[in-house]
Write a protein that holds these residues in place. Sequence first.
Motif, PDB file in Angstrom:
ATOM      1  N   ALA A 110       0.822  -1.211   0.000  1.00  0.00           N
ATOM      2  CA  ALA A 110       0.000   0.000   0.000  1.00  0.00           C
ATOM      3  C   ALA A 110       0.855   1.260   0.000  1.00  0.00           C
ATOM      4  CB  ALA A 110      -0.925   0.010   1.220  1.00  0.00           C
ATOM      5  N   VAL A 111       0.258   2.316  -0.532  1.00  0.00           N
ATOM      6  CA  VAL A 111       0.875   3.643  -0.546  1.00  0.00           C
ATOM      7  C   VAL A 111      -0.103   4.609   0.113  1.00  0.00           C
ATOM      8  CG1 VAL A 111       1.649   5.544  -2.031  1.00  0.00           C
ATOM      9  CG2 VAL A 111       2.177   3.178  -2.653  1.00  0.00           C
ATOM     10  N   PHE A 112       0.416   5.471   0.988  1.00  0.00           N
ATOM     11  CA  PHE A 112      -0.398   6.504   1.630  1.00  0.00           C
ATOM     12  C   PHE A 112       0.210   7.850   1.267  1.00  0.00           C
ATOM     13  CE2 PHE A 112      -1.826   9.480   4.757  1.00  0.00           C
ATOM     14  CZ  PHE A 112      -3.099   9.054   5.114  1.00  0.00           C
ATOM     15  N   ILE A 113      -0.597   8.708   0.667  1.00  0.00           N
ATOM     16  CA  ILE A 113      -0.173  10.057   0.297  1.00  0.00           C
ATOM     17  C   ILE A 113      -0.851  11.018   1.270  1.00  0.00           C
ATOM     18  CG2 ILE A 113      -0.069  11.781  -1.534  1.00  0.00           C
ATOM     19  CD1 ILE A 113       1.148   9.244  -2.582  1.00  0.00           C
ATOM     20  N   GLY A 114      -0.058  11.746   2.041  1.00  0.00           N
ATOM     21  CA  GLY A 114      -0.604  12.667   3.022  1.00  0.00           C
ATOM     22  C   GLY A 114      -0.800  14.066   2.476  1.00  0.00           C
ATOM     23  N   THR A 115      -1.180  14.977   3.347  1.00  0.00           N
ATOM     24  CA  THR A 115      -1.490  16.347   2.929  1.00  0.00           C
ATOM     25  C   THR A 115      -0.244  17.177   2.642  1.00  0.00           C
ATOM     26  OG1 THR A 115      -1.610  17.057   5.232  1.00  0.00           O
ATOM     27  CG2 THR A 115      -3.680  16.405   4.178  1.00  0.00           C
ATOM     28  N   ASP A 116       0.877  16.819   3.213  1.00  0.00           N
ATOM     29  CA  ASP A 116       2.131  17.528   2.956  1.00  0.00           C
ATOM     30  C   ASP A 116       2.745  16.991   1.670  1.00  0.00           C
ATOM     31  OD1 ASP A 116       5.209  17.854   3.228  1.00  0.00           O
ATOM     32  OD2 ASP A 116       4.421  19.139   4.820  1.00  0.00           O
ATOM     33  N   ALA A 117       3.336  17.864   0.874  1.00  0.00           N
ATOM     34  CA  ALA A 117       3.907  17.450  -0.417  1.00  0.00           C
ATOM     35  C   ALA A 117       4.988  16.381  -0.271  1.00  0.00           C
ATOM     36  CB  ALA A 117       4.464  18.662  -1.156  1.00  0.00           C
ATOM     37  N   THR A 118       5.582  16.265   0.909  1.00  0.00           N
ATOM     38  CA  THR A 118       6.644  15.274   1.106  1.00  0.00           C
ATOM     39  C   THR A 118       6.110  13.923   1.575  1.00  0.00           C
ATOM     40  OG1 THR A 118       7.008  15.933   3.411  1.00  0.00           O
ATOM     41  CG2 THR A 118       8.286  17.096   1.712  1.00  0.00           C
ATOM     42  N   ASN A 155       4.667  10.792   0.858  1.00  0.00           N
ATOM     43  CA  ASN A 155       4.377   9.731  -0.099  1.00  0.00           C
ATOM     44  C   ASN A 155       5.006   8.478   0.486  1.00  0.00           C
ATOM     45  OD1 ASN A 155       4.374   7.903  -2.273  1.00  0.00           O
ATOM     46  ND2 ASN A 155       4.417   9.578  -3.749  1.00  0.00           N
ATOM     47  N   TRP A 156       4.225   7.738   1.280  1.00  0.00           N
ATOM     48  CA  TRP A 156       4.756   6.663   2.095  1.00  0.00           C
ATOM     49  C   TRP A 156       4.390   5.276   1.604  1.00  0.00           C
ATOM     50  CZ3 TRP A 156       2.268  10.149   6.002  1.00  0.00           C
ATOM     51  CH2 TRP A 156       3.200  10.970   6.622  1.00  0.00           C
ATOM     52  N   SER A 157       5.347   4.383   1.696  1.00  0.00           N
ATOM     53  CA  SER A 157       5.035   2.964   1.585  1.00  0.00           C
ATOM     54  C   SER A 157       4.329   2.590   2.885  1.00  0.00           C
ATOM     55  CB  SER A 157       6.316   2.146   1.439  1.00  0.00           C
ATOM     56  OG  SER A 157       7.090   2.254   2.635  1.00  0.00           O
ATOM     57  N   LYS A 158       3.746   1.414   2.925  1.00  0.00           N
ATOM     58  CA  LYS A 158       3.071   0.979   4.149  1.00  0.00           C
ATOM     59  C   LYS A 158       4.052   0.976   5.319  1.00  0.00           C
ATOM     60  CE  LYS A 158       0.417  -2.811   6.199  1.00  0.00           C
ATOM     61  NZ  LYS A 158      -0.245  -4.112   5.943  1.00  0.00           N
ATOM     62  N   ALA A 159       5.240   0.419   5.114  1.00  0.00           N
ATOM     63  CA  ALA A 159       6.229   0.330   6.199  1.00  0.00           C
ATOM     64  C   ALA A 159       6.638   1.716   6.691  1.00  0.00           C
ATOM     65  CB  ALA A 159       7.451  -0.460   5.743  1.00  0.00           C
ATOM     66  N   ALA A 160       6.851   2.642   5.776  1.00  0.00           N
ATOM     67  CA  ALA A 160       7.241   4.001   6.166  1.00  0.00           C
ATOM     68  C   ALA A 160       6.099   4.705   6.896  1.00  0.00           C
ATOM     69  CB  ALA A 160       7.671   4.801   4.944  1.00  0.00           C
ATOM     70  N   PHE A 161       4.887   4.495   6.436  1.00  0.00           N
ATOM     71  CA  PHE A 161       3.727   5.109   7.085  1.00  0.00           C
ATOM     72  C   PHE A 161       3.519   4.520   8.476  1.00  0.00           C
ATOM     73  CE2 PHE A 161      -1.093   5.765   7.184  1.00  0.00           C
ATOM     74  CZ  PHE A 161      -0.978   7.065   7.640  1.00  0.00           C
ATOM     75  N   GLN A 162       3.747   3.218   8.624  1.00  0.00           N
ATOM     76  CA  GLN A 162       3.638   2.581   9.935  1.00  0.00           C
ATOM     77  C   GLN A 162       4.655   3.195  10.901  1.00  0.00           C
ATOM     78  OE1 GLN A 162       3.821  -1.506   8.195  1.00  0.00           O
ATOM     79  NE2 GLN A 162       2.352  -1.980   9.807  1.00  0.00           N
ATOM     80  N   ALA A 163       5.874   3.391  10.439  1.00  0.00           N
ATOM     81  CA  ALA A 163       6.911   3.974  11.294  1.00  0.00           C
ATOM     82  C   ALA A 163       6.535   5.400  11.710  1.00  0.00           C
ATOM     83  CB  ALA A 163       8.259   3.965  10.561  1.00  0.00           C
ATOM     84  N   TYR A 164       6.008   6.174  10.759  1.00  0.00           N
ATOM     85  CA  TYR A 164       5.583   7.535  11.061  1.00  0.00           C
ATOM     86  C   TYR A 164       4.427   7.547  12.067  1.00  0.00           C
ATOM     87  CZ  TYR A 164       2.932  11.848  10.525  1.00  0.00           C
ATOM     88  OH  TYR A 164       2.214  12.989  10.771  1.00  0.00           O
ATOM     89  N   ALA A 165       3.439   6.691  11.859  1.00  0.00           N
ATOM     90  CA  ALA A 165       2.202   6.732  12.638  1.00  0.00           C
ATOM     91  C   ALA A 165       2.289   6.026  13.986  1.00  0.00           C
ATOM     92  CB  ALA A 165       1.068   6.126  11.818  1.00  0.00           C
ATOM     93  N   LYS A 166       3.203   5.086  14.132  1.00  0.00           N
ATOM     94  CA  LYS A 166       3.257   4.266  15.344  1.00  0.00           C
ATOM     95  C   LYS A 166       3.281   5.091  16.637  1.00  0.00           C
ATOM     96  CE  LYS A 166       5.377   0.210  17.293  1.00  0.00           C
ATOM     97  NZ  LYS A 166       4.619  -0.980  17.093  1.00  0.00           N
ATOM     98  N   PRO A 167       4.089   6.144  16.746  1.00  0.00           N
ATOM     99  CA  PRO A 167       4.080   6.929  17.992  1.00  0.00           C
ATOM    100  C   PRO A 167       2.718   7.530  18.328  1.00  0.00           C
ATOM    101  CG  PRO A 167       5.978   7.520  16.653  1.00  0.00           C
ATOM    102  CD  PRO A 167       5.114   6.627  15.814  1.00  0.00           C
ATOM    103  N   TYR A 168       1.968   7.930  17.308  1.00  0.00           N
ATOM    104  CA  TYR A 168       0.634   8.483  17.543  1.00  0.00           C
ATOM    105  C   TYR A 168      -0.300   7.406  18.079  1.00  0.00           C
ATOM    106  CZ  TYR A 168       2.292  12.456  14.841  1.00  0.00           C
ATOM    107  OH  TYR A 168       3.002  13.532  14.396  1.00  0.00           O
ATOM    108  N   PHE A 169      -0.258   6.246  17.464  1.00  0.00           N
ATOM    109  CA  PHE A 169      -1.105   5.136  17.906  1.00  0.00           C
ATOM    110  C   PHE A 169      -0.712   4.695  19.316  1.00  0.00           C
ATOM    111  CE2 PHE A 169      -2.183   5.090  13.484  1.00  0.00           C
ATOM    112  CZ  PHE A 169      -3.428   4.492  13.404  1.00  0.00           C
ATOM    113  N   GLU A 170       0.589   4.677  19.609  1.00  0.00           N
ATOM    114  CA  GLU A 170       1.046   4.262  20.941  1.00  0.00           C
ATOM    115  C   GLU A 170       0.592   5.221  22.035  1.00  0.00           C
ATOM    116  OE1 GLU A 170       5.278   3.785  20.396  1.00  0.00           O
ATOM    117  OE2 GLU A 170       5.045   1.666  19.827  1.00  0.00           O
ATOM    118  N   LYS A 171       0.430   6.490  21.691  1.00  0.00           N
ATOM    119  CA  LYS A 171      -0.060   7.481  22.656  1.00  0.00           C
ATOM    120  C   LYS A 171      -1.575   7.375  22.831  1.00  0.00           C
ATOM    121  CE  LYS A 171       3.534  10.877  21.707  1.00  0.00           C
ATOM    122  NZ  LYS A 171       3.851  12.116  20.998  1.00  0.00           N
TER     123      LYS A 171
END
Length: 167
Positions: free
Chosen positions: A54-62, A64-80
């Motif tokens: 999967a690919v996730f494209i967010g609101t910021d122009a930078t 453009n995440w693979s699933k693994a990259a998006f998981q790494a980015y989002a994990k701290p938010y989910f953990e909180k």
Amino acid sequence: MKKTLLLIVFPFFVTTINAQDNLKTQINNTLDAWHKAAAEANYNNYFGALTDDAVFIGTDATENWSKAAFQAYAKPYFEKGKAWSFTALERHIYFSEDKKTAWFDELLDTQMKICRGSGVLVLVNSQWKIKHYVLSMTIPNDNSDEVIKIKTPIEEALIIDLKNKKK
């Protein structure tokens, strides 16, 4: 004769509509559960709804995440225990001819006010999975100039970098 023809054609038409409605219900349920998983900070359900590639494209122009990259980015938010909360206000769903691929667009109620989501789902082992998702903020046309003024100093450098990468 017209009545006989109508009886032959009409049941097929109803069956086709019912099958399409059932597929749309499945897609709606998948997307609603995905958004709910984020609101509840349910990491496993949220990322389990995505295909492995999967690919996730967010609101910021930078973003453009693979699933693994998006998981790494989002994990701290989910953990909180606090990710993000999106609720669909409107959604349109379309299907490929073989009904194994669907694409959609949706307007979302978010902490950023109305956003637009769009994406592609594929049927994997009889389950709909999100393969590609794009999140964007909506900007009222009358306010575009104001937004451009805010974006310009931030994105000018990015534009130059992206153009240089193309060379």
